[in-house]
Motif scaffolding. Structure first.
Motif, PDB file in Angstrom:
ATOM      1  N   LEU A 169      94.229   6.545 -54.284  1.00 32.97           N
ATOM      2  CA  LEU A 169      95.092   5.958 -53.257  1.00 32.97           C
ATOM      3  C   LEU A 169      96.511   6.479 -53.461  1.00 32.97           C
ATOM      4  O   LEU A 169      96.971   6.589 -54.600  1.00 32.97           O
ATOM      5  CB  LEU A 169      95.121   4.429 -53.361  1.00 32.97           C
ATOM      6  N   GLU A 207      86.292   2.843 -49.878  1.00 29.80           N
ATOM      7  CA  GLU A 207      86.216   4.022 -50.750  1.00 29.80           C
ATOM      8  C   GLU A 207      85.232   3.808 -51.898  1.00 29.80           C
ATOM      9  O   GLU A 207      84.566   4.751 -52.321  1.00 29.80           O
ATOM     10  CB  GLU A 207      87.600   4.395 -51.286  1.00 29.80           C
ATOM     11  N   ALA A 253      93.735   7.945 -48.821  1.00 27.86           N
ATOM     12  CA  ALA A 253      92.722   7.240 -49.610  1.00 27.86           C
ATOM     13  C   ALA A 253      91.448   8.060 -49.534  1.00 27.86           C
ATOM     14  O   ALA A 253      91.040   8.481 -48.453  1.00 27.86           O
ATOM     15  CB  ALA A 253      92.485   5.838 -49.059  1.00 27.86           C
TER      16      ALA A 253
END
Length: 191
Positions: A132, A152, A120
């Protein structure tokens, strides 16, 4: 408080780097075109070296300036090529269904790609995206995926990929300026 320290460290490091690159670029251009160099730091350093009798170091400074600017161009070109190669390979590995599903769920561009490793990351300079791997999605439950995606997304909205690239460029190209490395170390601690 930590966010403000991170922003100040980033701006301070960038400012130092930009001033150095501006001074070097202006020095090279003014040397080629015969412009007035009265307010150029490189020219002042050369004048001081010459005044104290260190004339050979004056030429070393010229070499250092040309090396720095040349290496900066080389490093940026290398990174752009790597990014183009990555994007080309990534587009072949995208899981369209999962990408669409997660992008709709989080109202953001979340790219899911086929990979056997749990990965990720946020990547991209001006328009970063979240990536991802399918192995990560298969490994985590719904709540854990939410945590990873929001983590993220924080990197994306903080433009951390751009900050990382910028400081990587500065520390590799002007490695002989120790305060830039110190800024990078402190920035990474606060981000």
């Amino acid at each position: 408080m930590i966010k403000m320290k991170s922003s100040l460290l980033f701006l301070g490091g960038i400012l130092i780097g930009l001033v150095i690159f501006y001074q070097m670029g202006y020095y090279v251009l003014s040397s080629f075109f015969g412009w007035n160099q009265a307010y150029n730091l490189i020219h002042v350093c050369q004048s001081v070296l010459e005044f104290y009798g260190f004339t050979p170091l004056k030429y070393f400074l010229d070499v250092l300036v040309l090396y720095t600017l040349g290496f900066a161009v080389f490093y940026m070109t290398k990174q752009v090529r790597k990014y183009i190669h990555f994007k080309r390979n990534m587009m072949m590995a995208v899981d369209q269904h999962s990408t669409q599903s997660l992008s709709d769920k989080y109202r953001n561009e979340i790219i899911v790609f086929h990979c056997h490793e749990p990965l990720a990351f946020a990547m991209g300079m001006l328009r970063p995206k979240v990536y991802l791997s399918t192995a990560l999605i298969d490994m985590l439950d719904e709540g854990e995926i939410d945590a990873v995606v929001y983590h993220e997304l924080h990197h994306k909205y903080s433009y951390d990929p751009l900050k990382t690239f910028t400081f990587s460029l500065l520390t590799k190209v002007i490695w002989y300026i120790p305060c830039v490395k110190a800024y990078e170390t402190k920035l990474l601690r606060f981000s």
